[in-house]
Design a protein around this motif. Sequence first.
Motif, short mmCIF file in Angstrom:
data_model
loop_
_atom_site.label_atom_id
_atom_site.label_comp_id
_atom_site.label_asym_id
_atom_site.label_seq_id
_atom_site.Cartn_x
_atom_site.Cartn_y
_atom_site.Cartn_z
N ALA A 71 0.86 -1.20 0.00
CA ALA A 71 0.00 0.00 0.00
C ALA A 71 0.88 1.23 0.00
O ALA A 71 2.06 1.17 0.36
CB ALA A 71 -0.92 0.02 1.21
N ALA A 72 0.30 2.37 -0.39
CA ALA A 72 1.03 3.63 -0.38
C ALA A 72 0.08 4.79 -0.16
O ALA A 72 -1.13 4.68 -0.41
CB ALA A 72 1.81 3.83 -1.69
N ILE A 73 0.65 5.91 0.29
CA ILE A 73 -0.15 7.09 0.59
C ILE A 73 0.67 8.33 0.26
O ILE A 73 1.90 8.35 0.40
CB ILE A 73 -0.56 7.09 2.09
N ILE A 74 -0.02 9.36 -0.23
CA ILE A 74 0.63 10.65 -0.47
C ILE A 74 0.61 11.44 0.84
O ILE A 74 -0.46 11.61 1.44
CB ILE A 74 -0.10 11.45 -1.55
N TRP A 75 1.77 11.92 1.25
CA TRP A 75 1.87 12.66 2.51
C TRP A 75 0.86 13.79 2.57
O TRP A 75 0.14 13.95 3.55
CB TRP A 75 3.27 13.28 2.65
N SER A 76 0.81 14.61 1.56
CA SER A 76 0.04 15.86 1.62
C SER A 76 -1.45 15.63 1.42
O SER A 76 -2.28 16.08 2.22
CB SER A 76 0.55 16.85 0.58
N ALA A 77 -1.81 14.90 0.39
CA ALA A 77 -3.22 14.78 0.02
C ALA A 77 -3.92 13.65 0.76
O ALA A 77 -5.15 13.66 0.89
CB ALA A 77 -3.35 14.58 -1.48
N THR A 114 -4.65 7.27 -1.29
CA THR A 114 -4.07 5.96 -1.01
C THR A 114 -4.34 4.99 -2.14
O THR A 114 -5.25 5.19 -2.96
CB THR A 114 -4.65 5.36 0.28
N TYR A 115 -3.54 3.96 -2.19
CA TYR A 115 -3.85 2.80 -3.03
C TYR A 115 -3.26 1.56 -2.41
O TYR A 115 -2.25 1.61 -1.71
CB TYR A 115 -3.43 2.98 -4.48
N HIS A 116 -3.96 0.46 -2.60
CA HIS A 116 -3.61 -0.81 -1.97
C HIS A 116 -3.50 -1.89 -3.02
O HIS A 116 -4.21 -1.90 -4.02
CB HIS A 116 -4.70 -1.20 -0.96
N ALA A 117 -2.63 -2.84 -2.75
CA ALA A 117 -2.51 -4.00 -3.62
C ALA A 117 -3.81 -4.81 -3.58
O ALA A 117 -4.49 -4.83 -2.55
CB ALA A 117 -1.34 -4.86 -3.18
N HIS A 118 -4.11 -5.47 -4.66
CA HIS A 118 -5.35 -6.24 -4.73
C HIS A 118 -5.40 -7.31 -3.65
O HIS A 118 -6.47 -7.59 -3.09
CB HIS A 118 -5.47 -6.88 -6.11
N SER A 119 -4.26 -7.87 -3.32
CA SER A 119 -4.22 -8.98 -2.36
C SER A 119 -4.60 -8.55 -0.94
O SER A 119 -4.95 -9.39 -0.11
CB SER A 119 -2.84 -9.61 -2.35
N VAL A 120 -4.53 -7.25 -0.65
CA VAL A 120 -4.82 -6.79 0.71
C VAL A 120 -6.02 -5.85 0.75
O VAL A 120 -6.44 -5.45 1.84
CB VAL A 120 -3.60 -6.10 1.35
N LYS A 121 -6.54 -5.48 -0.38
CA LYS A 121 -7.64 -4.52 -0.42
C LYS A 121 -8.83 -5.05 0.37
O LYS A 121 -9.22 -6.21 0.24
CB LYS A 121 -8.03 -4.23 -1.87
N GLY A 122 -9.40 -4.19 1.21
CA GLY A 122 -10.51 -4.59 2.06
C GLY A 122 -10.09 -5.17 3.39
O GLY A 122 -10.91 -5.29 4.31
N ARG A 123 -8.81 -5.51 3.52
CA ARG A 123 -8.30 -6.04 4.78
C ARG A 123 -7.28 -5.10 5.44
O ARG A 123 -7.24 -4.97 6.67
CB ARG A 123 -7.64 -7.41 4.58
N PHE A 124 -6.45 -4.48 4.63
CA PHE A 124 -5.41 -3.57 5.11
C PHE A 124 -5.80 -2.13 4.77
O PHE A 124 -6.37 -1.87 3.70
CB PHE A 124 -4.07 -3.86 4.47
N GLY A 175 2.01 6.26 -7.35
CA GLY A 175 1.70 5.23 -8.33
C GLY A 175 2.77 4.18 -8.45
O GLY A 175 2.55 3.14 -9.08
N ALA A 176 3.94 4.42 -7.86
CA ALA A 176 5.02 3.44 -7.94
C ALA A 176 4.67 2.22 -7.10
O ALA A 176 4.31 2.34 -5.93
CB ALA A 176 6.32 4.07 -7.45
N THR A 177 4.77 1.06 -7.70
CA THR A 177 4.45 -0.18 -6.99
C THR A 177 5.59 -1.19 -7.03
O THR A 177 5.39 -2.36 -6.73
CB THR A 177 3.18 -0.83 -7.57
N THR A 178 6.75 -0.73 -7.43
CA THR A 178 7.92 -1.60 -7.38
C THR A 178 8.97 -0.98 -6.46
O THR A 178 8.99 0.25 -6.29
CB THR A 178 8.54 -1.79 -8.77
N PRO A 179 9.84 -1.80 -5.89
CA PRO A 179 10.86 -1.25 -4.99
C PRO A 179 11.73 -0.17 -5.65
O PRO A 179 12.19 0.75 -4.98
CB PRO A 179 11.69 -2.48 -4.63
#
Length: 123
Positions: A49-55, A58-68, A103-107
């Motif tokens: 998952a990730a979040i923008i500090w200011s705004a 958020t967005y979450h990976a499909h595998s955790v959406k609804g749980r995390f 939007g970055a989802t890779t390390p």
Amino acid sequence: QVQLEESGGGLVQAGGSLRLSCAASGRTASSAVLGWFRQASGKEREFVAAIIWSAGSTYHAHSVKGRFTISRDNAKNTVNLQMNSLKPEDTAVYYCAAGPTFGATTPAGYRYWGQGTQVTVSS
């Protein structure tokens, strides 16, 4: 430089909950996004998952959406990951990371990393 320190990991039974926190310090203004990744033994590091500090977007990976749920406390410079309905497959070391690009989802999209905190879910 940005320093990140995770806390809150531990052992929990399947179906239980844990709350991870990531305390950020240093030049946090240089990193617009803070995310969580996890790495299970023998597997590649994967986006959670990730979040923008200011705004606060958020967005979450499909595998955790609804749980995390990722959230932030700007006053405390912390980002939290509330994990509910945990499954044994959620067992991993969880890492906090900071980077410039929403939007970055890779390390590779993240510049700074914490040391990680172990989460173990027993069946």
